[in-house]
Design a protein around this motif. Structure first.
Motif, PDB file in Angstrom:
ATOM      1  N   LEU A   1      62.335  49.965 -21.311  1.00  0.00           N
ATOM      2  CA  LEU A   1      61.435  51.088 -21.331  1.00  0.00           C
ATOM      3  C   LEU A   1      61.439  52.134 -20.190  1.00  0.00           C
ATOM      4  CD1 LEU A   1      58.747  49.703 -23.538  1.00  0.00           C
ATOM      5  CD2 LEU A   1      60.742  50.653 -24.327  1.00  0.00           C
TER       6      LEU A   1
ATOM      7  N   THR B   1      49.434  58.220 -31.458  1.00  0.00           N
ATOM      8  CA  THR B   1      51.026  58.442 -31.207  1.00  0.00           C
ATOM      9  C   THR B   1      51.321  57.652 -30.352  1.00  0.00           C
ATOM     10  OG1 THR B   1      50.827  60.863 -31.802  1.00  0.00           O
ATOM     11  CG2 THR B   1      52.598  60.175 -30.896  1.00  0.00           C
ATOM     12  N   GLU B   2      50.728  57.301 -29.120  1.00  0.00           N
ATOM     13  CA  GLU B   2      51.009  56.502 -28.003  1.00  0.00           C
ATOM     14  C   GLU B   2      51.063  54.958 -28.770  1.00  0.00           C
ATOM     15  OE1 GLU B   2      52.047  58.435 -25.478  1.00  0.00           O
ATOM     16  OE2 GLU B   2      51.465  56.682 -24.463  1.00  0.00           O
TER      17      GLU B   2
ATOM     18  N   ALA C   1      58.227  50.166 -28.561  1.00  0.00           N
ATOM     19  CA  ALA C   1      58.461  49.792 -27.092  1.00  0.00           C
ATOM     20  C   ALA C   1      58.415  48.182 -27.179  1.00  0.00           C
ATOM     21  CB  ALA C   1      57.667  50.494 -26.287  1.00  0.00           C
ATOM     22  N   TYR C   2      57.275  47.649 -27.294  1.00  0.00           N
ATOM     23  CA  TYR C   2      56.747  46.253 -27.383  1.00  0.00           C
ATOM     24  C   TYR C   2      57.342  45.474 -28.422  1.00  0.00           C
ATOM     25  CZ  TYR C   2      53.372  47.883 -23.818  1.00  0.00           C
ATOM     26  OH  TYR C   2      52.954  48.486 -22.624  1.00  0.00           O
TER      27      TYR C   2
ATOM     28  N   SER D   1      51.896  43.039 -16.698  1.00  0.00           N
ATOM     29  CA  SER D   1      52.505  43.888 -17.971  1.00  0.00           C
ATOM     30  C   SER D   1      53.808  44.498 -17.425  1.00  0.00           C
ATOM     31  CB  SER D   1      51.347  45.102 -17.797  1.00  0.00           C
ATOM     32  OG  SER D   1      50.192  44.804 -17.523  1.00  0.00           O
TER      33      SER D   1
ATOM     34  N   LEU E   1      56.855  43.978 -19.534  1.00  0.00           N
ATOM     35  CA  LEU E   1      57.219  44.624 -20.821  1.00  0.00           C
ATOM     36  C   LEU E   1      57.803  45.899 -20.549  1.00  0.00           C
ATOM     37  CD1 LEU E   1      53.165  44.326 -22.121  1.00  0.00           C
ATOM     38  CD2 LEU E   1      55.308  43.173 -22.872  1.00  0.00           C
TER      39      LEU E   1
ATOM     40  N   GLN F   1      51.833  54.356 -31.796  1.00  0.00           N
ATOM     41  CA  GLN F   1      53.121  54.542 -32.561  1.00  0.00           C
ATOM     42  C   GLN F   1      54.216  54.180 -31.235  1.00  0.00           C
ATOM     43  OE1 GLN F   1      54.666  58.309 -33.886  1.00  0.00           O
ATOM     44  NE2 GLN F   1      55.485  57.588 -35.605  1.00  0.00           N
ATOM     45  N   ARG F   2      54.294  54.697 -30.375  1.00  0.00           N
ATOM     46  CA  ARG F   2      55.355  54.609 -29.345  1.00  0.00           C
ATOM     47  C   ARG F   2      55.641  53.055 -28.820  1.00  0.00           C
ATOM     48  NH1 ARG F   2      55.908  54.614 -23.918  1.00  0.00           N
ATOM     49  NH2 ARG F   2      53.729  54.903 -23.253  1.00  0.00           N
TER      50      ARG F   2
ATOM     51  N   GLU G   1      62.548  58.472 -34.696  1.00  0.00           N
ATOM     52  CA  GLU G   1      63.260  57.427 -34.023  1.00  0.00           C
ATOM     53  C   GLU G   1      64.574  57.863 -33.947  1.00  0.00           C
ATOM     54  OE1 GLU G   1      60.881  56.996 -36.013  1.00  0.00           O
ATOM     55  OE2 GLU G   1      59.407  55.509 -35.059  1.00  0.00           O
TER      56      GLU G   1
ATOM     57  N   GLN H   1      45.676  50.258 -24.095  1.00  0.00           N
ATOM     58  CA  GLN H   1      47.049  50.393 -24.959  1.00  0.00           C
ATOM     59  C   GLN H   1      46.677  49.222 -26.362  1.00  0.00           C
ATOM     60  OE1 GLN H   1      50.358  49.362 -22.572  1.00  0.00           O
ATOM     61  NE2 GLN H   1      50.773  51.302 -21.824  1.00  0.00           N
TER      62      GLN H   1
ATOM     63  N   PRO I   1      51.054  64.978 -30.823  1.00  0.00           N
ATOM     64  CA  PRO I   1      50.239  64.437 -31.719  1.00  0.00           C
ATOM     65  C   PRO I   1      49.311  65.606 -32.080  1.00  0.00           C
ATOM     66  CG  PRO I   1      50.144  63.563 -29.599  1.00  0.00           C
ATOM     67  CD  PRO I   1      51.238  64.461 -29.440  1.00  0.00           C
TER      68      PRO I   1
ATOM     69  N   ASN J   1      64.658  65.835 -38.009  1.00  0.00           N
ATOM     70  CA  ASN J   1      64.802  64.464 -37.560  1.00  0.00           C
ATOM     71  C   ASN J   1      66.254  63.897 -37.621  1.00  0.00           C
ATOM     72  OD1 ASN J   1      64.468  61.800 -37.069  1.00  0.00           O
ATOM     73  ND2 ASN J   1      63.354  61.472 -38.945  1.00  0.00           N
TER      74      ASN J   1
ATOM     75  N   PRO K   1      56.473  65.891 -35.166  1.00  0.00           N
ATOM     76  CA  PRO K   1      55.537  64.800 -35.123  1.00  0.00           C
ATOM     77  C   PRO K   1      55.273  63.706 -34.184  1.00  0.00           C
ATOM     78  CG  PRO K   1      57.036  64.589 -36.799  1.00  0.00           C
ATOM     79  CD  PRO K   1      57.569  65.669 -35.959  1.00  0.00           C
ATOM     80  N   ALA K   2      56.339  63.212 -33.649  1.00  0.00           N
ATOM     81  CA  ALA K   2      56.187  61.922 -32.705  1.00  0.00           C
ATOM     82  C   ALA K   2      55.931  62.408 -31.256  1.00  0.00           C
ATOM     83  CB  ALA K   2      57.438  61.315 -32.734  1.00  0.00           C
TER      84      ALA K   2
ATOM     85  N   ALA L   1      66.756  60.002 -24.740  1.00  0.00           N
ATOM     86  CA  ALA L   1      65.921  58.783 -25.602  1.00  0.00           C
ATOM     87  C   ALA L   1      64.914  59.361 -26.060  1.00  0.00           C
ATOM     88  CB  ALA L   1      65.545  57.913 -24.534  1.00  0.00           C
TER      89      ALA L   1
ATOM     90  N   LYS M   1      54.123  57.301 -18.613  1.00  0.00           N
ATOM     91  CA  LYS M   1      54.022  56.337 -19.516  1.00  0.00           C
ATOM     92  C   LYS M   1      53.693  54.856 -18.731  1.00  0.00           C
ATOM     93  CE  LYS M   1      55.306  58.844 -22.679  1.00  0.00           C
ATOM     94  NZ  LYS M   1      54.413  59.469 -23.668  1.00  0.00           N
TER      95      LYS M   1
ATOM     96  N   ILE N   1      49.021  43.153 -21.801  1.00  0.00           N
ATOM     97  CA  ILE N   1      48.866  44.654 -22.153  1.00  0.00           C
ATOM     98  C   ILE N   1      47.477  44.971 -21.867  1.00  0.00           C
ATOM     99  CG2 ILE N   1      49.049  46.193 -24.192  1.00  0.00           C
ATOM    100  CD1 ILE N   1      50.993  44.607 -25.756  1.00  0.00           C
TER     101      ILE N   1
ATOM    102  N   ALA O   1      67.643  61.356 -37.276  1.00  0.00           N
ATOM    103  CA  ALA O   1      67.797  60.000 -37.715  1.00  0.00           C
ATOM    104  C   ALA O   1      68.204  60.027 -39.022  1.00  0.00           C
ATOM    105  CB  ALA O   1      66.692  58.998 -37.551  1.00  0.00           C
TER     106      ALA O   1
END
Lengths: 204, 656, 342, 179
Positions: free
Chosen positions: C280, D75-76, D83-84, C264, C267, D78-79, D164, D138, B170, B252, B166-167, C172, C320, D134, B254
């Protein structure tokens, strides 16, 4: 085209056969083999996940008491008897017997469903809690699906019998229903052991 | 009691009685007309042909995707397809070829040929059979509809988690992939059960186990593999779908799940899958070799045993797809030995065919040419397979173009070449017309050359370090020339494909008419007209030898007494095929199609909203009651003929 | 005659590998151009497999063609089965099967002994390096008990030549696979699993590696360089990498640093010695000492860097790093600053 | 025969209409927008100043999220949320130092424009202004993800759970909603 050839006349052979002689029986065996491999893989997945972690079940998970599931298993095994008697009635072509024993079978099965519901509600985790919950609930869910499908099939057959159908197709169906029922009950024994008994064995 | 039955009586079968039987059979086995009627077909010939044609359409789609992949890789830093589209296309290519082409086409061949080859009228559960077909075709349409709507799966045909989870994936793309699996696996399992029961219970009297044609053995062994392997992928895809749509934790890490569990379950299916595709092809090769050497395959028992051994060992190899995941060395060496061991039964088969070729009288025809192509390509692919079974070498070759080359040699060489041979070989049986030999030979050479030009350089690319599934590569790596050669080869294969399609169309329209047995082959399907009538045989045959038609004499009996006024066939015992009982067969019905739609509603709905699966189940229950509710016409009374629903008799008689 | 045959055979034996090597073996990322003991062992194993399999292939195809030719000139149709011939054929086939088994056994033994070579721990105290796979770049870390001596870099692994290194592999996000064909076979990086491999470069040189497990959009642009240096050079490199970057010396660089820290960039990236400490994205403390940008996608020069910063998505779609809309002056200052981070 | 032709064309028409409507709903969800140009990624510009007060009206039609219903963007988001380090205060939606995000209670408004503003310009009592750091797109991705936590985004576009690595951070969607 003058035909004077030897012939193998089969006109006097019956058109219904039961157990290993019947293609339908082999179809049921195929179905059972498929389901059995599915459940075997569920069990394998269960132990694969168990192998990967130190504590199993994970902390915070309450394994239900054995009492209700064991009683339930007993009733399930008992319900095979009416299923067997119904199939014997089908072989004798005895509509009253088929109806009676199927109804008793359905009744026992519904009792077990109710008990199961009780057991499920006593669990303090769901399929979304963690991998343990996911694997346990998918096993419970898949078996429940099979189980309910078996009950529904019996109900439909009884309905057909009540509607006055008792021909060879219905008799074959009753017979088919009986061995799939044995399977659904039999496969529950290892699943019961895995879900309810195996967590009692401490992981090293 | 029953053995007495095997003593045939000599009876007169006067012409009058035969034509009466014929008329009754025509009526009982005719198919209803119109769209609804067309969707109600349940005879194995219709269903088998539909499987084959549908699978070839998917082959065409998969082929176009392959061509796009090759065009993108033709030169370094190509901007023809972006990464997003490229990933969708290579995933669709692999998925299409594995799930929508290779398995269904082999099952289609089995469903079409097995009842003919063993001398019966239909498969034992005809409606289930058509239900299976509808699930397959709906699954395929579902996947392609998704692709056209930009919901094409993009995580590779084996959808490794967490990338497919899921992660990291998408949207609904991978959900569509996972649910398509459920559709096609259902259909695969249904076909497998049909074939097993057909072979076990419906053989012509006298066709004992040691007289079953090798192709039928192949289909039987394949069906057993399907029964035990495909549940694995259904489980895997269900886990994946639940993780993705409901938030369970099977994969998962985790929450105690494990991404490696996906790989184990998937490859527990995925490796046998290769043999599921390949074992029927072995049967095809045996049929073709027998026909064109006019000789029984050398070492029948060894052939059968090696098929069975392949199936068994095939289940013990899955981990060789996972050598790079860091397994304990002891486990790895076990799987190395198993992977090497499977070369032995394959070797036995190759040696037996070569011995047959050497001892027989060879007629070189297009089907046999494809068999030669098969031996050449498959042996090469098998040898590279032995190489990658070795853990150290696999650590270099794994997930590179070397492996891409290897499995295309094995799958195209081992499966598509025999299949193309099979189409040329059985085309006259299916359509009543011969395929053009000239075009066939051209097809063979163009495809053969194009194939090797495409895939041989990939071995070198892999060894030079090119990983698979990259959408582009940099110019300084020196992979450009070989990639260009491969692309040229792919275009040549496409030309070969076009010639093949042209040949099929031209021959279908205006090919030379074929008689019942144009090749002088030995198996029972050649003992009826081309194309066979819906009921396959006027009188069910009996068999007295391994090569049924070659050992048959005019004194051999035919079966009489099977009812001709309704659909009925004969069920025989498993081991020695003694007549056991007459077996009524279900007639045309729209319910399988309706049930397939109900199931589809549940399956597709659950991708978007989990609870819809229950509504789908409810609808399916209703449809199933409609399907199975006893009808008088189905039982004791003769089949009712629906008004205006029969094909005109003249037509059918004229054709047969 | 016999002389000619031997000569041409010899020629073939010499030429075939040579030709194959011309098109197959060379290359910065070729598995058949080994530069370390592990890879050399695998490559030796491969040549054994290759030659034996080639012989088998030629024999089988040759036999098929011979059989075809024989049967063409044989007695015509439906000759009665000759039992002696059948027996002979049985013997031939059995002999072939036995030969298959023997060959497979040899392969198995060879495979196991090669596996032993490439998996076994070499002598001496090896250097440990942690490699973490990210979508789509490699984090490289040289652990040290003294946390001030930890080196973190990206997409470039420096190793001392002639000395074994132990690579610890982590992920990761999704599954990646670490593969430097000239030094060692590949090994997967799997979330929550720890894998490792041994490798060694015999001579100083640059060896390219690449991700070998499909990991999403930019799987194709996830490569790295292994740079083997003499021990002294390696130690010097390591000492230099331990340092945090010097404060910017002239106003342009100071402005550049300001741009970095106020946009940015901070970050995601780390610059040791400044407030930028996000993890990151690659650590940029010694960015200018590296050879490539974006996991081997571009060479590390000012023009490429500008292209990358302004519009990374045009270079490596889906990665990214967001595009950056900097004004020209800020951009030039930033480029100068990043170029100074030796 | 002609009836068959008519029904065929009807079927084709229906399929066409169905396909078009499907396309409409799917292309938004499945688009992978890689923001290939620099202009697309300007740092956040503030929206017109309208709802900076707690309890600001949520029914006013604000600007729409360009990524409304886009699965890749969610999803981005969510990441980026991890991340931030948004999780530092808001946890995975459940709240902590900062307010919970997976309920329907919005202090500064739950419209996409409000959430965007909260991220871009910050809010009193601790929420920093991320606008200068940002890129705009984003922030919209984060907005989409934050909305998905309270089912403000269609569930068919939102990930069912995260993947995660650290166990404590996992909280499946719907945990707080009684099933």
């Amino acid at each position: 085209m003058t035909r004077s050839s030897p012939a193998l006349d089969v006109a006097h052979l019956p058109t219904v056969a039961f157990t290993g002689r019947s293609p339908l029986w082999w179809g049921a065996v195929g179905l059972i083999a498929i389901e059995a491999s599915m459940f075997a893989l569920f069990i394998a997945s269960y132990f694969f996940l168990r192998m990967r972690v130190d504590v199993w079940p994970p902390p915070g998970v309450n394994v239900p008491r054995l009492f209700l599931p064991t009683v339930n298993l007993g009733i399930m095994i008992l319900s095979c008897i009416p299923a067997y008697l119904a199939s014997e009635a089908a072989k004798r072509s005895d509509p009253a017997g088929m109806k009676l024993w199927l109804l008793i079978n359905i009744l026992l099965a519904l009792i077990t469903v109710a008990i199961r519901w009780q057991v499920w509600n006593s669990l303090n985790y769901t399929g979304y809690s963690n991998a343990y919950g996911s694997i346990v609930f998918i096993i419970l869910g898949f078996h429940m699906f099979d189980y309910v499908a078996g009950i529904l099939a019996s109900i439909v057959i009884v309905a057909a019998l009540l509607a006055g159908h008792a021909g060879e197709q219905v008799r074959k169906s009753v017979d088919f229903d009986s061995y799939t029922w044995y399977f659904v009950v039999a496969i529950w024994i290892p699943l019961y052991l895995v879900i309810f008994v195996s967590p009692l064995v401490p992981k090293r | 009691m029953q053995s007495a039955l095997l003593e045939p009586k000599r009876v007169q079968l006067p012409e009058a009685s035969a034509s009466e039987d014929l008329a009754e059979l025509e009526r009982a086995w005719s198919n209803p007309r119109g769209i609804i009627g067309w969707l109600s077909h349940v005879d194995h010939q219709s269903i088998g042909k539909r499987y084959i044609v549908t699978a070839f359409i998917f082959l065409l789609f998969g082929g176009v995707e392959a061509l796009l992949i090759r065009l993108q890789l033709a030169r370094p830093e190509n901007k023809f397809l972006g990464p997003d589209l490229y990933n969708q296309i290579f995933t669709m290519h692999g998925t299409t070829m594995m799930f929508l082409f290779a398995v269904p086409v082999m099952e289609g061949m089995g469903i079409y040929l097995v009842p003919l080859m063993i001398g019966t009228r239909n498969v034992p559960f005809p409606r289930l059979n058509s239900f299976g077909y509808y699930l397959f075709v709906i699954g395929g349409i579902f996947l392609y509809a998704g692709f056209l709507l930009n919901i094409g799966p993009d995580a590779g045909w084996f959808s490794y988690v967490p990338l497919a989870g899921p992660a990291f994936s998408p949207g609904k793309r991978v959900d569509f992939w996972a649910q398509m699996i459920t559709f096609t696996e259902f259909s695969g399992l249904i076909a497998a059960v049909e074939l097993i029961v057909t072979v076990f219970k419906m053989r012509a009297p006298g066709m004992s186990l040691d007289r079953i044609p090798l192709f039928v053995w192949g289909m039987l062994v394949q069906s057993f593999m399907v029964v035990f392997a495909m549940p694995a992928v259904m489980i895997a895809s269900t886990f994946l779908l639940m993780d993705r749509t409901l938030g369970t934790h099977f994969f998962n890490p985790a929450e105690g799940g494990d991404p490696l569990m996906w790989q184990h379950i998937f490859w527990f299916f995925g490796h046998p899958e290769v043999y599921i595709i390949f074992i029927p092809a072995l049967g095809i090769v045996s049929s073709i070799v027998t026909a064109f050497t006019r000789k029984s395959i050398f070492g029948y028992t060894a052939m059968v045993l090696s098929l069975v051994a392949t199936a068994f060992i095939g289940f013990g190899l899955w981990v060789h797809h996972m050598f790079a995941t860091g397994l304990p060395p002891l486990g790895a060496s076990f799987f190395t030995s198993a992977s090497m061991m499977i070369a032995i039964p394959s070797g036995v088969q190759i040696f037996c065919w070569l011995a047959t070729l050497r001892n027989g009288t060879v007629r070189i025809t297009v089907p046999l040419l494809f068999v030669f192509g098969f031996v050449f390509i498959f042996v090469l692919g098998g040898l590279t397979g032995v190489m990658v079974a070795s853990v150290p070498f696999d650590l270099q070759a794994h997930d590179t173009f070397f492996v891409v080359a290897h499995f295309h040699y094995v799958l195209i060489g081992g499966s598509v070449f025999p299949l193309l041979g099979a189409i040329h070989y059985w085309f006259p049986k299916m359509t009543g017309r011969m395929m053009s030999e000239t075009l066939g030979k051209i097809t063979f050479w163009v495809v053969f050359i194009g194939f090797n030009l495409t895939f041989f350089p990939m071995h070198l690319l892999g060894l030079k370090g090119m990983p698979r599934r990259v959408y582009t590569y940099q110019p300084n790596l020196g992979w450009g020339a070989l990639n260009l050669v491969a692309t040229v080869g792919a275009v040549i294969i496409a030309i070969g494909g076009a010639i093949f399609i042209a040949n099929v169309i031209i021959s279908y329209k205006s090919g030379e008419m074929a008689n019942g047995n144009p090749w002088g082959a030995s198996t029972l399907e050649w003992g009826t007209t081309s194309p066979p009538p819906h009921y396959n045989f006027l009188y069910l045959p009996t068999v007295n030898g391994r090569e049924a038609l070659w050992s048959r004499s005019d004194d051999d009996p035919v079966v009489t007494g099977v009812r001709t006024d309704r659909r009925e066939s004969l069920s025989t015992s498993i081991l020695d095929a003694r007549p056991d009982h007459r077996y009524p067969l279900a007639g045309p019905s729209i319910w399988p199609f309706i049930t397939a739609l109900a199931v589809t509603f549940g399956f597709i709905g659950s991708v978007f909203k989990g609870s819809l699966i229950f509504y789908g189940a409810g609808l399916s229950l209703v449809a199933l009651i409609g399907w199975f509710w006893p009808r008088p016409s189905h039982n004791e009374q003769p089949e009712r003929v629906e008004k205006g629903a029969t094909e005109s008799n003249d037509q059918v008689v004229a054709r047969s | 005659m016999s002389f000619a045959t031997t000569k041409s055979t010899k020629l073939a034996v010499v030429l075939t590998p040579a030709i194959l090597c011309q098109c197959g073996c060379r290359g910065i990322q070729s598995a058949l151009d080994p530069a370390g003991p592990q890879s050399r062992s695998i490559s030796g194993h491969w040549w054994l497999l290759f030659w034996v399999c080639t012989v088998v292939f030629v024999l089988v195809v040759g036999f098929m063609l011979y059989g075809l030719w024989r049967s063409k000139i044989q007695t015509p149709n439906d000759a009665p089965v000759d039992p002696a011939k059948e027996t002979r054929t049985t013997w031939y086939v059995s002999a072939c099967v036995v030969a298959t088994v023997v060959i497979l056994f040899v392969f198995l033994v060879a495979s196991l002994s090669t596996a032993k070579t490439i998996f076994s721990k070499p002598g001496g105290k090896p250097l440990e390096i942690e490699v973490t796979g990210h979508q789509w770049w490699w984090e490289v870390r040289y652990p040290d008990p003294d946390s001030s001596k930890i080196v973190v870099t990206a997409n470039e692994i420096h190793i001392p030549a002639g000395q074994p290194v132990h690579i610890l592999l982590k992920s990761a996000d999704v599954i990646h696979s670490f593969w430097v064909p000239k030094l060692q076979g590949k090994m997967d990086l799997i979330p929550m699993h720890s894998n490792s491999l041994w490798m060694q470069a015999d001579f100083p040189g640059v060896y390219r590696g690449q991700c070998a497990e499909f990991c999403g959009h930019q799987h194709a642009h996830m490569s790295f360089l292994v740079i083997a240096e003499p021990l002294a050079d390696f130690n010097q490199w390591r000492d230099q990498q331990i340092q945090s970057g010097p404060p910017p010396a002239d106003p342009v660089l100071r402005k550049g640093q300001h741009v970095f820290l106020s946009s940015s960039c901070v970050l995601c990236h780390t610059l040791r010695g400044t407030t930028a400490s996000a993890t990151l994205a690659p650590d940029l403390t010694h960015f200018a000492s590296r050879h490539t940008i974006a996991a081997g996608t571009l060479s590390n020069d000012r023009a490429s860097l500008e292209r990358w910063i302004v519009n990374s998505q045009g270079v490596k779609p889906g990665n990214k790093m967001p595009p950056n809309d900097l004004n020209p002056e800020d951009l030039q200052n930033l480029l100068s600053y990043l170029g100074s981070l030796k | 025969m002609s009836t068959m032709a008519i029904s065929n064309s009807k079927v084709a028409l229906c399929i066409g209409v169905l396909a078009l409507s499907l396309w409409g709903s799917c292309c938004r969800r499945e688009q992978r927008d890689f923001r290939a140009t620099a202009e697309a990624s300007q740092l956040a510009q503030s929206l017109p100043d309208s709802q900076l007060h707690p309890g600001g009206a949520t029914n006013v039609a604000g600007p729409q999220n360009p990524f409304q219903g886009n699965a890749y963007a969610i999803t981005e988001g969510q990441r980026l949320f991890t991340a931030y380090n948004c999780v530092g205060c808001h946890a995975h939606g459940g709240g902590g130092i900062g307010p919970a995000l997976n309920d329907k209670v919005w202090i500064y408004g739950g419209q996409p424009g409000d959430i965007y503003e909260s991220i871009a310009r910050g809010r009193p009592n601790g929420m920093p202004a991320w606008g200068p750091r940002i890129p705009e797109y984003q922030i919209w991705q984060l907005t989409a993800y934050v909305q998905s936590l309270s089912e403000g985004e269609p569930s068919i576009a939102s990930p069912a759970r995260g993947d995660e690595i650290s166990p404590s951070s996992v909280q499946p969607r719907g945990e707080n909603n009684p099933k």
